[in-house]
Design a protein around this motif. Sequence first.
Motif, PDB file in Angstrom:
ATOM      1  N   SER A  46       0.833  -1.204   0.000  1.00 23.89           N
ATOM      2  CA  SER A  46       0.000   0.000   0.000  1.00 23.89           C
ATOM      3  C   SER A  46       0.871   1.258   0.000  1.00 23.89           C
ATOM      4  O   SER A  46       0.636   2.191  -0.773  1.00 23.89           O
ATOM      5  N   GLN A  47       1.879   1.274   0.865  1.00 24.39           N
ATOM      6  CA  GLN A  47       2.759   2.447   0.937  1.00 24.39           C
ATOM      7  C   GLN A  47       3.593   2.595  -0.329  1.00 24.39           C
ATOM      8  O   GLN A  47       3.815   3.705  -0.801  1.00 24.39           O
ATOM      9  N   TYR A  48       4.038   1.508  -0.881  1.00 24.31           N
ATOM     10  CA  TYR A  48       4.815   1.543  -2.126  1.00 24.31           C
ATOM     11  C   TYR A  48       3.982   2.179  -3.238  1.00 24.31           C
ATOM     12  O   TYR A  48       4.460   3.062  -3.958  1.00 24.31           O
ATOM     13  N   ARG A  64      11.498   1.567  -8.376  1.00 27.11           N
ATOM     14  CA  ARG A  64      11.172   0.175  -8.730  1.00 27.11           C
ATOM     15  C   ARG A  64      12.435  -0.686  -8.664  1.00 27.11           C
ATOM     16  O   ARG A  64      12.433  -1.775  -8.088  1.00 27.11           O
ATOM     17  N   THR A  65      13.534  -0.177  -9.224  1.00 24.58           N
ATOM     18  CA  THR A  65      14.802  -0.910  -9.181  1.00 24.58           C
ATOM     19  C   THR A  65      15.294  -1.059  -7.736  1.00 24.58           C
ATOM     20  O   THR A  65      15.727  -2.139  -7.317  1.00 24.58           O
ATOM     21  N   ALA A  66      15.212   0.014  -6.962  1.00 24.84           N
ATOM     22  CA  ALA A  66      15.634  -0.029  -5.561  1.00 24.84           C
ATOM     23  C   ALA A  66      14.797  -1.030  -4.776  1.00 24.84           C
ATOM     24  O   ALA A  66      15.323  -1.783  -3.942  1.00 24.84           O
ATOM     25  N   GLN A  67      13.494  -1.049  -5.039  1.00 22.02           N
ATOM     26  CA  GLN A  67      12.596  -1.948  -4.304  1.00 22.02           C
ATOM     27  C   GLN A  67      12.904  -3.408  -4.626  1.00 22.02           C
ATOM     28  O   GLN A  67      12.930  -4.249  -3.726  1.00 22.02           O
ATOM     29  N   ARG A  68      13.142  -3.692  -5.882  1.00 25.89           N
ATOM     30  CA  ARG A  68      13.479  -5.069  -6.260  1.00 25.89           C
ATOM     31  C   ARG A  68      14.796  -5.498  -5.613  1.00 25.89           C
ATOM     32  O   ARG A  68      14.921  -6.626  -5.137  1.00 25.89           O
ATOM     33  N   THR A  69      15.753  -4.596  -5.580  1.00 28.88           N
ATOM     34  CA  THR A  69      17.033  -4.885  -4.938  1.00 28.88           C
ATOM     35  C   THR A  69      16.839  -5.069  -3.438  1.00 28.88           C
ATOM     36  O   THR A  69      17.416  -5.974  -2.833  1.00 28.88           O
ATOM     37  N   TRP A  70      16.008  -4.222  -2.839  1.00 28.74           N
ATOM     38  CA  TRP A  70      15.736  -4.326  -1.405  1.00 28.74           C
ATOM     39  C   TRP A  70      15.076  -5.662  -1.078  1.00 28.74           C
ATOM     40  O   TRP A  70      15.422  -6.306  -0.072  1.00 28.74           O
ATOM     41  N   ARG A  74      16.433  -8.238   1.579  1.00 30.49           N
ATOM     42  CA  ARG A  74      15.614  -8.676   2.715  1.00 30.49           C
ATOM     43  C   ARG A  74      15.542 -10.198   2.790  1.00 30.49           C
ATOM     44  O   ARG A  74      15.751 -10.793   3.844  1.00 30.49           O
ATOM     45  N   ASP A  75      15.283 -10.817   1.658  1.00 30.20           N
ATOM     46  CA  ASP A  75      15.143 -12.275   1.635  1.00 30.20           C
ATOM     47  C   ASP A  75      16.447 -12.967   2.023  1.00 30.20           C
ATOM     48  O   ASP A  75      16.447 -13.916   2.813  1.00 30.20           O
ATOM     49  N   GLN A  76      17.562 -12.479   1.492  1.00 31.45           N
ATOM     50  CA  GLN A  76      18.860 -13.075   1.820  1.00 31.45           C
ATOM     51  C   GLN A  76      19.237 -12.826   3.283  1.00 31.45           C
ATOM     52  O   GLN A  76      19.770 -13.701   3.958  1.00 31.45           O
ATOM     53  N   GLN A  77      18.969 -11.615   3.769  1.00 27.91           N
ATOM     54  CA  GLN A  77      19.276 -11.282   5.159  1.00 27.91           C
ATOM     55  C   GLN A  77      18.507 -12.189   6.121  1.00 27.91           C
ATOM     56  O   GLN A  77      19.058 -12.676   7.109  1.00 27.91           O
ATOM     57  N   CYS A  78      17.244 -12.428   5.820  1.00 32.03           N
ATOM     58  CA  CYS A  78      16.431 -13.255   6.713  1.00 32.03           C
ATOM     59  C   CYS A  78      16.799 -14.733   6.610  1.00 32.03           C
ATOM     60  O   CYS A  78      16.728 -15.448   7.617  1.00 32.03           O
ATOM     61  N   ARG A  79      17.217 -15.175   5.450  1.00 35.48           N
ATOM     62  CA  ARG A  79      17.727 -16.550   5.359  1.00 35.48           C
ATOM     63  C   ARG A  79      18.954 -16.694   6.251  1.00 35.48           C
ATOM     64  O   ARG A  79      19.115 -17.677   6.957  1.00 35.48           O
TER      65      ARG A  79
END
Length: 125
Positions: A46-48, A64-70, A74-79
């Motif tokens: 919603s905020q995006y 959009r590019t920054a969000q995809r990179t983020w 996020r996924d790698q950090q949480c793994r």
Amino acid sequence: MKTMLTLSIALGLAVTAASSASAQSQATMNANAAQELQRADRALNSQYTATMGRLSPASRTLLRTAQRTWISFRDQQCRFEASGVQGGSAYPMVHSTCLARLTTDRTRQLRTLSQCQEGDLSCPR
């Protein structure tokens, strides 16, 4: 002897019930963490959308590019953060909790970007 047998049976039942409750509690905690992640993800989306609506086409492309990179970060950090319990029953909870935390942080960042004041040089338009 009969008292000892009754006590042993009662103790056995208590241990079995505690084990069952523990497994159920972990399953419940995993489900609650997954629900919290869903709420955080909905808020982020919603905020995006709101933030994208305030940007120029060039800035939208950059976000959009920054969000995809983020998302990849996020996924790698949480793994990584959940790797200590990988394969265990707590993994879904730890992983989802991390994802929810970072997602909530990102939502705050996007909200700040969408609310910056005119003339703020660090504010994309």
